[in-house]
Design an enzyme around this catalytic site. Sequence first.
Site, PDB file in Angstrom:
ATOM      1  N   ILE A 617       0.757  -1.125   0.048  1.00 56.35           N
ATOM      2  CA  ILE A 617       0.249  -0.039  -0.126  1.00 56.35           C
ATOM      3  C   ILE A 617       0.706   1.160  -0.010  1.00 56.35           C
ATOM      4  CG2 ILE A 617      -1.880  -1.088   1.151  1.00 56.35           C
ATOM      5  CD1 ILE A 617      -0.825  -0.118   3.699  1.00 56.35           C
ATOM      6  N   VAL A 619       5.270   2.914  -0.131  1.00 59.15           N
ATOM      7  CA  VAL A 619       6.700   2.590   0.037  1.00 59.15           C
ATOM      8  C   VAL A 619       7.188   3.683   1.040  1.00 59.15           C
ATOM      9  CG1 VAL A 619       9.051   2.577  -1.136  1.00 59.15           C
ATOM     10  CG2 VAL A 619       7.159   1.777  -2.418  1.00 59.15           C
ATOM     11  N   GLY A 620       8.000   3.223   2.063  1.00 62.64           N
ATOM     12  CA  GLY A 620       8.573   4.175   3.149  1.00 62.64           C
ATOM     13  C   GLY A 620      10.135   4.417   2.745  1.00 62.64           C
ATOM     14  N   GLU A 621      10.637   5.164   3.735  1.00 61.12           N
ATOM     15  CA  GLU A 621      12.158   5.208   3.561  1.00 61.12           C
ATOM     16  C   GLU A 621      12.832   4.121   3.486  1.00 61.12           C
ATOM     17  OE1 GLU A 621      15.597   7.820   6.109  1.00 61.12           O
ATOM     18  OE2 GLU A 621      13.392   7.884   6.965  1.00 61.12           O
ATOM     19  N   PHE A 622      12.583   3.144   4.478  1.00 62.62           N
ATOM     20  CA  PHE A 622      13.258   1.977   4.474  1.00 62.62           C
ATOM     21  C   PHE A 622      12.908   0.696   3.704  1.00 62.62           C
ATOM     22  CE2 PHE A 622      13.837   4.709   8.447  1.00 62.62           C
ATOM     23  CZ  PHE A 622      15.425   4.545   8.584  1.00 62.62           C
ATOM     24  N   GLY A 623      11.829   0.761   3.318  1.00 65.29           N
ATOM     25  CA  GLY A 623      11.128  -0.576   2.376  1.00 65.29           C
ATOM     26  C   GLY A 623       9.593  -0.342   2.203  1.00 65.29           C
ATOM     27  N   GLU A 624       9.062  -1.340   1.955  1.00 63.21           N
ATOM     28  CA  GLU A 624       7.708  -1.240   1.469  1.00 63.21           C
ATOM     29  C   GLU A 624       6.818  -1.425   2.766  1.00 63.21           C
ATOM     30  OE1 GLU A 624       7.520  -3.443  -2.937  1.00 63.21           O
ATOM     31  OE2 GLU A 624       8.216  -4.601  -1.304  1.00 63.21           O
ATOM     32  N   ASP A 736       6.497  17.505  13.103  1.00 62.16           N
ATOM     33  CA  ASP A 736       6.059  17.196  11.510  1.00 62.16           C
ATOM     34  C   ASP A 736       4.674  17.098  11.687  1.00 62.16           C
ATOM     35  OD1 ASP A 736       6.362  17.203   8.953  1.00 62.16           O
ATOM     36  OD2 ASP A 736       7.106  15.073   8.927  1.00 62.16           O
TER      37      ASP A 736
END
Length: 974
Positions: A617, A619-624, A736
């Site tokens: 769902i 993609v993040g900074e370190f993976g999916e 943030d």
Amino acid sequence: MALRGFNLFAFLVVNGVFLSRQSKEEVLLDMRSLGSELGWLTLPYENGWEIVQTVVNGSPLYTYSVCNVDSSDQDNWLRTTFIQRRSGASRVSVELQFVVRDCNTFGSSSVACKETFNLFLAEADADVGTNFRKGQFRKVATIAPDEITQGNVLKVNTETKTVGSLSKKGFYLAFQDMGACVALLSARVYYKTCPSTVQSLAVFPETVADSLREVEGVCVENAIGQATPRIYCSAEGDWVVPVGQCQCLPGYETTADSCQECKPGYFKSSVSLASCQVCPRNTKPSSAGATECQCEDGFFRSPSDPPTSPCSAPPSAPRDLTATTLSGEGRLLLSWSPPLVTGHRPDLTYSVACSICDGTACSTCGERIRFETDPAELRETNIIISDLDSHLNYTFTVEAHSGVSQFDPERASATVTAALDYTDPPKVTSIHLEKSGPTSLSLSWSLSRRPPAHISHRYELMYRRKEAEGERDVTTYTVRILDKSFVQITDLTPDTTYIFKVQALSPEGTPGSFSTEHEFHTSPLAEPQIQNSSTAVLGAVVGVAVILLAVLAFVVLRRRRLSSRGRRGAEDPYFSTDQLKPLQAYVDPHTYEDPNIAIQKFVTEIDPNAIAKHKVIGVGEFGEVFRGVMKTQGKGEVTVAIKTLKPGYSEKQRQDFLSEASIMGQFSHPNIIHLEGVVTKFKHAMIVTEYMENGALDTYLKDHDGEMSPYQLLGMLRGIAAGMKYLSDMSYVHRDLAARNVLVNSNLECKVSDFGLSRVLEDDAEGTYTTRGGKIPIRWTAPEAIAYRKFTSASDVWSFGIVMWEVMAFGERPYWDMSNHEVMKAINEAFRLPAPMDCPSAIYQLMLQCWQQDRAIRPRFADIVNILDKLLRSPESLKTIADFDPRVSIRLPSTSGGDGTMFRSVTEWLESIKMSQYKESFARAGITTMEQVLALRHEDIRNIGVRLPGHMKRIAYSILGLKDESSSLSVFAV
């Protein structure tokens, strides 16, 4: 021609300027490597670029130079031969080495001298030979030197330009001189490729490097992947960000970049990256490539055992079964020793069955006895049984069970017979008054154990009258022998106390022990009974009055509580009786010397077998990020979101990945994203959170533009504010807060998430935090945080004001297309975002309070929650709409063209506001001039075919802005 008075090329050769290269480049043209005439065309043929040949190590080296600095209006062209473009290479690099002489060295005669030249390119599908036309070329760049040659020490420059979007079969390069003294030493044209490679057991083919390109791979032989493995080829020819992992098939293990079959005597049962294992205990030796090892004869595996478990034999019968009578009546201890053969299994259990035999037949004990622990799956080697009858024979059978017991045709059991034969009669434990009269008492009594059905006990009852104080104590009792455990005593004195005690007698007449003495009182005669009735009636009336007073007091207290709750207002949910204690302060996981300690302290570890990933769902900074399910006890499968750590991570990346979980694990609030746990004791670390069906708030609002009322939007803002109040109470700064970092579930509940930038408040007077560097989200950040990189809960309040604006504007980008520099300048000049269209005035006023320049006078999150609750309780307060000025509400080039004039066509105007999809709709409606556009009303826009609320607002705003020429100069003002 050579440069004035200087043998340039001899100098270059002697001093070794031409260096060899080693790279991943595919060369299309290399001027230095050509060993013959280059065949390049010059225009004009004379007095322009000229070729110079120099012999280096016996090989000719060709260069071009031009130096017409004394003549004005120079236009000298040099064109290469046709350069074939290889398939897929739509982007090439042109590397030039050249020398440019300083114009000042030529004196006053060099008025028209220049120190730059131009690079041009023309595409073609075939070689046009000597047909050289300057009009076919497009300019790529102006080539300027970094260093200019002034004396005899030559300064060689290297310049590389990238040319993209090539589509034809080949191209030409051309160099234009307009009066410089320049020597072109080398021209090299190349493109980069990502070489074929094997990563994560997947083969990826050689790929031409263009912009970032996704490449699909194929698993190596004897490997398989859950999804097609992918990797990205960067523009620099490097493989980056592999996604997906191939794993070796059962019977194969990972060796370097391939899958090799297991050696004989080894096996692997699943698709994984694990190595082959030695065949477990009690199995037959396996052949090469085995997926499991078969059990030896007489040994078995349970259907639930994995192939990796050893085989085991069924258990033998329990040993040394004994029955021991315990103190207290009717209790027995059954104990035994473990079987000689257990199979070394951890699931060894015992079951106990009971039957009663009378010499001719046996029947189960059923509910006539009681096992003090469950007799079905015993782990211990003993059990206590109670409620046993004396003089009965009980037969107890104990069986040993394990996961492979079904393979044993004989039952592994042991049997013992026990009888409880009590010679003493049971003890009378208590005497009960069943009925009282003026001259009689009806009594019954309980025994310490039930008498056997075939044995009848008799009872000895003794009683006497209790003497008043001062009277002689008469100890003479009346004795009665009874066959039943109840009796009615008559001929007693009214209103008198009697003392009773009972003992049981055995069939042989042996007495047991007497019960304790019990006192019972006979009723008074008739007159006292009437008086007693009156007293009872009076007592009943008083009781009813007390009850009514209690009910009245409850109502009053209830009303006071409701009134008090009304006065406390919005803070009530945070001050319930179970939350009056102060919140535990947040602990920064970065303060731990070993980050794993923070993980263990704050986060729940989840069994990786309980997690199943279903669909990517995001993609993040370190993976999916996956949507998946988690198996739980009691709830079954729960839908969750799963953040994964991509393969090939470093230990630092792993700690950074898990640090967010250490933060989330300390929070528990309905408006903070809930952390289910992490998977760390597994090669691929995962963070598991609750699943939010509607995703990020900004995207959800954009997709539902205009579909929700201000009251609904206010409810969503209240949830976000409640979550931020909780964080603030824990001395925690988010840093943030933005709509993109708020998630929405199926009930439209908003929950604050994304704690990647979050940090704890330092324990100082200002309560500030100084960042360690990194990017700041300018559009959401308070001015003091931008200027001094100091963050407080007050800076989070500023960010919340921006979130309020995003929500009321249905996900519009704050400050629209302004640059970050423009945003900072506008804020420092006291300009603020205007009220969104149809925004209630009360909500916009709260936004402005959040955007106070002085952070000390901004509201606290507790104040914000209180204000929002009051607005929710008074929906009529939302009817007053804030002033709206279309000139400052949208910053698009909607009032004029690029040259400051009114748009020349409807198409040009629609493209400028990114609504070009409605060009045909406007044309069909006959709207072909800007004058007709200015005359449009709201219902006209709908009739044209614009249905989406957000699109209608964008077009309407632009038309309003077109009517005011000054709107293009408007700024954001309060």
